[in-house]
Design a protein around this motif. Structure first.
Motif, PDB file in Angstrom:
ATOM      1  N   ASN A 284       0.821  -1.210   0.000  1.00  0.00           N
ATOM      2  CA  ASN A 284       0.000   0.000   0.000  1.00  0.00           C
ATOM      3  C   ASN A 284       0.853   1.256   0.000  1.00  0.00           C
ATOM      4  O   ASN A 284       0.525   2.247  -0.658  1.00  0.00           O
ATOM      5  N   GLU A 285       1.976   1.209   0.740  1.00  0.00           N
ATOM      6  CA  GLU A 285       2.814   2.406   0.859  1.00  0.00           C
ATOM      7  C   GLU A 285       3.829   2.542  -0.261  1.00  0.00           C
ATOM      8  O   GLU A 285       4.087   3.649  -0.755  1.00  0.00           O
ATOM      9  N   TYR A 286       4.418   1.420  -0.697  1.00  0.00           N
ATOM     10  CA  TYR A 286       5.515   1.488  -1.658  1.00  0.00           C
ATOM     11  C   TYR A 286       5.195   0.870  -3.022  1.00  0.00           C
ATOM     12  O   TYR A 286       6.045   0.902  -3.914  1.00  0.00           O
ATOM     13  N   ASN A 287       4.003   0.319  -3.183  1.00  0.00           N
ATOM     14  CA  ASN A 287       3.661  -0.415  -4.401  1.00  0.00           C
ATOM     15  C   ASN A 287       4.698  -1.520  -4.629  1.00  0.00           C
ATOM     16  O   ASN A 287       4.936  -2.313  -3.751  1.00  0.00           O
ATOM     17  N   ASP A 288       5.355  -1.522  -5.793  1.00  0.00           N
ATOM     18  CA  ASP A 288       6.386  -2.535  -6.055  1.00  0.00           C
ATOM     19  C   ASP A 288       7.789  -2.029  -5.741  1.00  0.00           C
ATOM     20  O   ASP A 288       8.777  -2.719  -5.997  1.00  0.00           O
ATOM     21  N   ASN A 289       7.882  -0.843  -5.170  1.00  0.00           N
ATOM     22  CA  ASN A 289       9.191  -0.212  -4.981  1.00  0.00           C
ATOM     23  C   ASN A 289       9.838  -0.572  -3.646  1.00  0.00           C
ATOM     24  O   ASN A 289      10.403   0.274  -2.956  1.00  0.00           O
ATOM     25  N   TRP A 290       9.715  -1.810  -3.243  1.00  0.00           N
ATOM     26  CA  TRP A 290      10.479  -2.305  -2.102  1.00  0.00           C
ATOM     27  C   TRP A 290      11.101  -3.632  -2.514  1.00  0.00           C
ATOM     28  O   TRP A 290      10.535  -4.391  -3.282  1.00  0.00           O
ATOM     29  N   LYS A 291      12.298  -3.905  -1.991  1.00  0.00           N
ATOM     30  CA  LYS A 291      13.060  -5.076  -2.422  1.00  0.00           C
ATOM     31  C   LYS A 291      12.881  -6.256  -1.467  1.00  0.00           C
ATOM     32  O   LYS A 291      12.583  -7.364  -1.879  1.00  0.00           O
ATOM     33  N   TYR A 292      13.079  -6.018  -0.175  1.00  0.00           N
ATOM     34  CA  TYR A 292      12.918  -7.085   0.822  1.00  0.00           C
ATOM     35  C   TYR A 292      12.838  -6.454   2.203  1.00  0.00           C
ATOM     36  O   TYR A 292      13.122  -5.266   2.386  1.00  0.00           O
ATOM     37  N   PHE A 293      12.435  -7.231   3.183  1.00  0.00           N
ATOM     38  CA  PHE A 293      12.529  -6.784   4.568  1.00  0.00           C
ATOM     39  C   PHE A 293      13.052  -7.934   5.411  1.00  0.00           C
ATOM     40  O   PHE A 293      12.877  -9.110   5.076  1.00  0.00           O
ATOM     41  N   ILE A 294      13.729  -7.580   6.494  1.00  0.00           N
ATOM     42  CA  ILE A 294      14.253  -8.553   7.446  1.00  0.00           C
ATOM     43  C   ILE A 294      13.550  -8.327   8.779  1.00  0.00           C
ATOM     44  O   ILE A 294      13.530  -7.206   9.288  1.00  0.00           O
ATOM     45  N   ALA A 295      12.950  -9.362   9.311  1.00  0.00           N
ATOM     46  CA  ALA A 295      12.295  -9.290  10.622  1.00  0.00           C
ATOM     47  C   ALA A 295      13.273  -9.761  11.689  1.00  0.00           C
ATOM     48  O   ALA A 295      13.894 -10.811  11.543  1.00  0.00           O
TER      49      ALA A 295
ATOM     50  N   ILE B 138      11.960 -11.740   3.819  1.00  0.00           N
ATOM     51  CA  ILE B 138      11.020 -11.964   2.711  1.00  0.00           C
ATOM     52  C   ILE B 138      11.270 -10.908   1.639  1.00  0.00           C
ATOM     53  O   ILE B 138      11.344  -9.710   1.930  1.00  0.00           O
ATOM     54  N   SER B 139      11.405 -11.365   0.397  1.00  0.00           N
ATOM     55  CA  SER B 139      11.655 -10.479  -0.739  1.00  0.00           C
ATOM     56  C   SER B 139      10.359 -10.185  -1.488  1.00  0.00           C
ATOM     57  O   SER B 139       9.370 -10.918  -1.373  1.00  0.00           O
ATOM     58  N   ASN B 140      10.385  -9.113  -2.244  1.00  0.00           N
ATOM     59  CA  ASN B 140       9.241  -8.720  -3.058  1.00  0.00           C
ATOM     60  C   ASN B 140       9.218  -9.563  -4.333  1.00  0.00           C
ATOM     61  O   ASN B 140       9.933  -9.297  -5.287  1.00  0.00           O
ATOM     62  N   THR B 141       8.417 -10.595  -4.332  1.00  0.00           N
ATOM     63  CA  THR B 141       8.290 -11.490  -5.473  1.00  0.00           C
ATOM     64  C   THR B 141       6.807 -11.650  -5.826  1.00  0.00           C
ATOM     65  O   THR B 141       5.924 -11.182  -5.104  1.00  0.00           O
ATOM     66  N   LYS B 142       6.551 -12.315  -6.937  1.00  0.00           N
ATOM     67  CA  LYS B 142       5.164 -12.566  -7.330  1.00  0.00           C
ATOM     68  C   LYS B 142       4.443 -13.381  -6.265  1.00  0.00           C
ATOM     69  O   LYS B 142       3.267 -13.156  -5.977  1.00  0.00           O
ATOM     70  N   GLU B 143       5.173 -14.327  -5.685  1.00  0.00           N
ATOM     71  CA  GLU B 143       4.551 -15.157  -4.646  1.00  0.00           C
ATOM     72  C   GLU B 143       4.236 -14.332  -3.412  1.00  0.00           C
ATOM     73  O   GLU B 143       3.193 -14.521  -2.783  1.00  0.00           O
ATOM     74  N   THR B 144       5.128 -13.392  -3.062  1.00  0.00           N
ATOM     75  CA  THR B 144       4.887 -12.555  -1.895  1.00  0.00           C
ATOM     76  C   THR B 144       3.628 -11.719  -2.072  1.00  0.00           C
ATOM     77  O   THR B 144       2.866 -11.508  -1.124  1.00  0.00           O
ATOM     78  N   LYS B 145       3.397 -11.246  -3.298  1.00  0.00           N
ATOM     79  CA  LYS B 145       2.177 -10.466  -3.561  1.00  0.00           C
ATOM     80  C   LYS B 145       0.933 -11.267  -3.227  1.00  0.00           C
ATOM     81  O   LYS B 145      -0.069 -10.718  -2.754  1.00  0.00           O
ATOM     82  N   ARG B 146       0.988 -12.558  -3.459  1.00  0.00           N
ATOM     83  CA  ARG B 146      -0.176 -13.395  -3.188  1.00  0.00           C
ATOM     84  C   ARG B 146      -0.389 -13.608  -1.691  1.00  0.00           C
ATOM     85  O   ARG B 146      -1.442 -14.080  -1.271  1.00  0.00           O
ATOM     86  N   LEU B 147       0.618 -13.251  -0.883  1.00  0.00           N
ATOM     87  CA  LEU B 147       0.516 -13.418   0.566  1.00  0.00           C
ATOM     88  C   LEU B 147      -0.082 -12.199   1.255  1.00  0.00           C
ATOM     89  O   LEU B 147      -0.367 -12.255   2.455  1.00  0.00           O
ATOM     90  N   ARG B 148      -0.290 -11.126   0.520  1.00  0.00           N
ATOM     91  CA  ARG B 148      -0.663  -9.864   1.159  1.00  0.00           C
ATOM     92  C   ARG B 148      -2.022  -9.935   1.849  1.00  0.00           C
ATOM     93  O   ARG B 148      -2.308  -9.156   2.747  1.00  0.00           O
ATOM     94  N   SER B 149      -2.873 -10.835   1.443  1.00  0.00           N
ATOM     95  CA  SER B 149      -4.183 -10.949   2.080  1.00  0.00           C
ATOM     96  C   SER B 149      -4.310 -12.225   2.898  1.00  0.00           C
ATOM     97  O   SER B 149      -5.412 -12.645   3.246  1.00  0.00           O
ATOM     98  N   LYS B 150      -3.168 -12.874   3.197  1.00  0.00           N
ATOM     99  CA  LYS B 150      -3.202 -14.143   3.926  1.00  0.00           C
ATOM    100  C   LYS B 150      -2.374 -14.047   5.204  1.00  0.00           C
ATOM    101  O   LYS B 150      -1.495 -13.200   5.334  1.00  0.00           O
ATOM    102  N   GLU B 151      -2.662 -14.955   6.111  1.00  0.00           N
ATOM    103  CA  GLU B 151      -1.833 -15.079   7.299  1.00  0.00           C
ATOM    104  C   GLU B 151      -0.508 -15.731   6.918  1.00  0.00           C
ATOM    105  O   GLU B 151      -0.478 -16.748   6.231  1.00  0.00           O
ATOM    106  N   LEU B 152       0.592 -15.123   7.351  1.00  0.00           N
ATOM    107  CA  LEU B 152       1.902 -15.713   7.088  1.00  0.00           C
ATOM    108  C   LEU B 152       2.115 -16.914   8.005  1.00  0.00           C
ATOM    109  O   LEU B 152       1.483 -17.040   9.040  1.00  0.00           O
ATOM    110  N   GLU B 153       3.015 -17.785   7.593  1.00  0.00           N
ATOM    111  CA  GLU B 153       3.407 -18.916   8.405  1.00  0.00           C
ATOM    112  C   GLU B 153       4.921 -18.895   8.541  1.00  0.00           C
ATOM    113  O   GLU B 153       5.614 -18.207   7.804  1.00  0.00           O
ATOM    114  N   LYS B 154       5.406 -19.675   9.484  1.00  0.00           N
ATOM    115  CA  LYS B 154       6.855 -19.748   9.688  1.00  0.00           C
ATOM    116  C   LYS B 154       7.569 -20.162   8.407  1.00  0.00           C
ATOM    117  O   LYS B 154       8.660 -19.696   8.105  1.00  0.00           O
ATOM    118  N   VAL B 155       6.906 -21.019   7.643  1.00  0.00           N
ATOM    119  CA  VAL B 155       7.515 -21.524   6.415  1.00  0.00           C
ATOM    120  C   VAL B 155       7.777 -20.404   5.418  1.00  0.00           C
ATOM    121  O   VAL B 155       8.712 -20.466   4.618  1.00  0.00           O
TER     122      VAL B 155
END
Length: 322
Positions: free
Chosen positions: A16-27, A39-56
């Protein structure tokens, strides 16, 4: 940020804040600074934006420049493995071809470990006919190996957890609740302090757990043994023993008068040590625990992001925060 925010809304906020203009984040853990994952900004990550994350989702992220130790075994010299340290990118694009050029069909398999931690990276990779045809590995194939390894590791950990039997006494209610869990008791307490379903709200909403009278008993019964009916759970024993004390149609909600009998039966069964929830949590009752957690940022309706067995972090006075 609070744990439930990271695992539910954080990725959506990034897009919402950066659109596609972020590379990765480290927790990282706030108390130790140790990394939890990346977690890096990938096509798969986009599909996670409306889901609960898991440790995997964190454990399977391996960047292309990560170093991998490979131990390669030859058919002709099985007791003399070759050692190689390469990047993930090299593993994907050239390592198999290089081994074919060097050893042909003489190489049998190689094991993979992360160079920094020594932990298994992608398991054992065999020299199959399919691999000889393609001469390289694929990102999706490596990722599936990580998923499989993690599932196996977590399944083993889950199966070897032991049963924790609990008795929850509710103030001014005339009833208590028995049950068991194979996780830390606070994750089960969440369901009673923040009831989610209409049925749970009807029974527990407004009810306050007396932590001085409530207690837990840690058994030696493993989850896998109970599942395979090698052992009977302590919970199932008490459901049968106390069937005449049922407060409602539920086998787990019992009249408060059976509390002394539960303690007697526990002693007869050899369970002499009990831990009160007051001692375990540092709170006098469930209301104090609820207030403390809300002040810590655990919002009451966070359960909507979570499956039945995956609740937000619960904070205790007597337990260090992660």
């Amino acid at each position: 940020m609070e744990w439930s925010f990271l695992m539910t809304k954080f990725i959506d906020e990034l897009y919402n804040e950066y659109n596609d203009n972020w590379k990765y984040f480290i927790a990282k853990f706030s108390d130790t600074g140790n990394p939890y994952g990346k977690i890096s900004n990938t096509k798969e990550t986009k599909r996670l934006r409306s889901k609960e994350l898991e440790k995997v989702n964190f454990d399977c992220i391996v960047e292309n420049d990560f170093l991998i130790d490979c131990e390669l075994y030859l058919k002709s010299e099985p007791s003399n493995p070759r050692q190689y340290t390469i990047t993930k990118e090299e593993l994907l694009n050239k390592f198999v071809q290089d081994m074919d050029d060097l050893h042909g069909r003489d190489w049998k398999y190689f094991n993979t470990c992360f160079n920094d931690s020594g932990q298994v990276a992608y398991g054992t990779i065999n020299n199959t006919s399919y691999l000889r045809r393609t001469n390289k590995l694929t990102p999706s194939g490596l990722k599936q190996r990580r998923y499989a390894l993690n599932r196996e590791k977590w399944e083993d950990e889950k199966n070897n957890r032991v049963e924790i039997f609990y008795v929850l006494v509710f103030k001014d209610s005339g009833f208590l609740k028995i049950g068991n869990t194979f996780r830390d008791i606070e994750y089960r307490l969440y369901n009673y302090i923040f009831p989610r379903s209409d049925r749970e709200k009807k029974v527990y909403d407004g009810r306050i757990i007396d932590f001085e009278k409530s207690f837990i008993v840690k058994t030696t019964k493993k989850r896998i043994d109970i599942s395979n009916k090698i052992e009977y759970s302590l919970e199932s024993k008490f459901k049968e023993i106390l069937k005449d004390y049922r407060f409602t149609n539920s086998k787990e909600i019992l009249k408060i008068e059976c509390l002394s009998e539960i303690k007697v039966y526990l002693e007869k069964l050899g369970y002499l040590e009990k831990t009160s929830l007051l001692e375990y949590t540092g709170f006098e009752d469930g209301n104090e625990m609820k207030t403390y957690n809300v002040e810590k940022g655990v919002y009451e309706n966070a359960y909507r992001f979570y499956s039945r067995k995956s609740n937000p972090t619960i904070y205790l006075k007597n337990k260090p925060e992660k």
